[in-house]
Enzyme design. Structure first.
Site, short mmCIF file in Angstrom:
data_model
loop_
_atom_site.label_atom_id
_atom_site.label_comp_id
_atom_site.label_asym_id
_atom_site.label_seq_id
_atom_site.Cartn_x
_atom_site.Cartn_y
_atom_site.Cartn_z
CE1 TYR A 1 -0.22 -5.06 14.81
CE2 TYR A 1 -2.60 -5.17 14.39
CZ TYR A 1 -1.50 -4.95 14.12
OH TYR A 1 -1.13 -4.40 12.68
CB CYS B 1 -1.45 4.77 3.79
SG CYS B 1 -1.63 3.28 4.35
CB SER C 1 -4.16 -1.30 14.71
OG SER C 1 -5.08 -0.55 14.57
CE LYS D 1 -7.49 -1.57 4.53
NZ LYS D 1 -6.16 -1.22 4.32
NE ARG E 1 -6.43 4.51 4.97
CZ ARG E 1 -5.65 5.49 4.68
NH1 ARG E 1 -5.67 6.71 4.09
NH2 ARG E 1 -4.39 5.89 5.69
CE LYS F 1 -6.63 -4.09 7.98
NZ LYS F 1 -5.65 -3.17 7.18
NE ARG G 1 -6.61 4.42 8.60
CZ ARG G 1 -7.65 4.90 8.21
NH1 ARG G 1 -7.89 5.96 8.96
NH2 ARG G 1 -7.82 4.08 7.36
CB CYS H 1 -1.10 -0.34 1.66
SG CYS H 1 -2.06 1.33 1.34
CB CYS I 1 -4.49 3.45 -0.06
SG CYS I 1 -4.89 3.55 1.49
C1 PBG Z 1 -3.10 0.41 5.52
C2 PBG Z 1 -3.05 -0.85 6.02
C3 PBG Z 1 -4.38 -0.30 7.10
C4 PBG Z 1 -4.07 -1.54 8.16
C5 PBG Z 1 -3.85 -2.33 7.55
N1 PBG Z 1 -3.17 -2.18 6.06
C6 PBG Z 1 -4.90 0.84 7.62
C7 PBG Z 1 -5.33 1.40 6.57
O1 PBG Z 1 -6.30 1.45 5.82
O2 PBG Z 1 -6.29 3.33 6.91
C8 PBG Z 1 -4.29 -1.92 9.20
C9 PBG Z 1 -4.00 -2.21 9.98
C10 PBG Z 1 -4.53 -2.71 11.50
O3 PBG Z 1 -5.45 -1.53 12.25
O4 PBG Z 1 -4.40 -3.25 12.45
N2 PBG Z 1 -3.65 0.42 4.79
#
Ligand code: PBG
Length: 322
Positions: free
Chosen positions: A312, A120, A273, A194, A216, A247, A204, A118, A128
């Site tokens: 995690y 970002c 996360s 996603k 996003r 996700k 982030r 990605c 992204c």
């Molecule tokens: C990159 C990406 C993100 C996550 C995984 N790949 C962040 C987003 O899309 O803002 C999030 C993973 C997480 O929150 O653990 N685009």
């Protein structure tokens, strides 16, 4: 008289294990790893107690520990030293993700190294992909960028590329680019469903990848939509995805189940996360029994039908069950 007594099968641990319908296997867990280009950016992540940003050296050491514990898949995220509008750091053959892939594969050839794909983390605006003149993410221009990054990951020796950008058509162009360069062995795990989620907040912070303007929602999915998730997954499978992902995890278990019922490819779920932060906060306050809450959470993903669980909690789960 009560003829059927389900409680008979719950009386002892041995009996419960005998009839358990689902089991978490460490071989299905993937540990995400944050790797920093600048050593001074390494250290603990405040909103993710127990998780750190690693220097390249520490990332390799961490991979060794994980492998010894039975966690044999890692998902890499890079935190570069500098960012720009074109995300030019992302396809640097000497970039932090590329170097980490090579370092882990040379130390631990059997470790399955996955890399998040990605822009970002590499764009100064935090979106992204590349922006058009109106400030919107330009889908097709971003596809070129993604292919370029993917090839550098493949050259570094990555096993699995995991595009998380949500551009239309990306799996197809990445597959074509890889194959055209003889990289037919590199697998694609697509972040197919996603969602635009509040639960990415801690990530982030960790990666410094929050969009500077806007959000996003123009490219990630809208929470109310379930059928659309299945459509996204079907598209990615048709485009050549080897593994598809849902996700976040906990708020979208219905999507995992629906995908499992409809498709035959392996399904991954990302326990993101914010889900981690939420549990750790409650555990840290003594409000939840941590071990039980984590085991129950991971079990919910397996029960919903996920084959691969990105979490995690992978390392601590493996430590507790070693
Ligand atoms: C990159 C990406 C993100 C996550 C995984 N790949 C962040 C987003 O899309 O803002 C999030 C993973 C997480 O929150 O653990 N685009």
């Amino acid at each position: 008289m009560i003829a059927v007594r389900p409680r008979r099968l719950r009386r002892s641990q041995v009996m419960r294990e005998l009839v358990a319908e689902h089991r978490i296997g460490v071989e299905h867990l993937v540990q995400p790893l944050f790797v920093v280009e600048r050593d001074e950016d390494a250290g603990p992540i405040e909103s993710m107690p127990g998780i750190s940003r690693h220097s390249l050296r520490r990332a390799v050491a961490e991979a060794r520990e994980l492998f010894a514990l039975g966690i044999k898949s890692v998902l890499l995220f890079g935190i570069p030293a500098s960012k720009d509008a074109a995300a030019s750091g992302s396809y640097d053959t000497n970039g932090i993700v590329q170097r980490t892939i090579a370092a882990i594969k040379s130390t631990l050839p059997e470790m399955l190294v996955m890399a998040d794909l990605c822009a970002c983390e590499y764009t100064d605006h935090g979106h992204c992909g590349v922006l058009d003149s109106e400030g919107e993410v330009d889908n097709d221009a971003t596809l070129e960028l993604l292919c370029r990054i993917a090839l550098t990951y493949a050259d570094a020796g990555v096993d699995v590329i995991a595009p998380s950008d949500m551009m239309d058509g990306r799996v197809k162009v990445i597959r074509c680019a890889l194959d055209a360069h003889g990289r037919t062995r590199v697998a694609i795990m697509a972040y197919s469903a996603k969602y635009a989620s509040a639960f990415y907040g801690p990530f982030r912070d960790a990666a410094g990848s929050a969009p500077r303007q806007g959000d996003r929602r123009g490219y990630q999915m809208d929470a109310p939509n379930a059928r659309e998730a299945l459509r996204e997954i079907a598209l990615d499978i048709a485009e050549g995805a080897d593994i598809v992902m849902v996700k976040p995890g906990l708020p979208y278990l219905d999507i995992v189940r629906a995908a499992r019922d409809r498709f035959d490819v392996p399904i991954a779920v990302y326990n993101v996360s914010g889900e981690y932060a939420m549990l750790q906060a409650a555990i840290g306050n003594g409000w939840l029994d941590g071990d039980r809450a984590v085991d129950e959470t991971l079990t919910s993903f397996v029960r919903a039908g996920a084959d691969v669980v990105i979490t995690y909690f992978a390392k601590t789960y493996a430590q507790r069950h070693a």
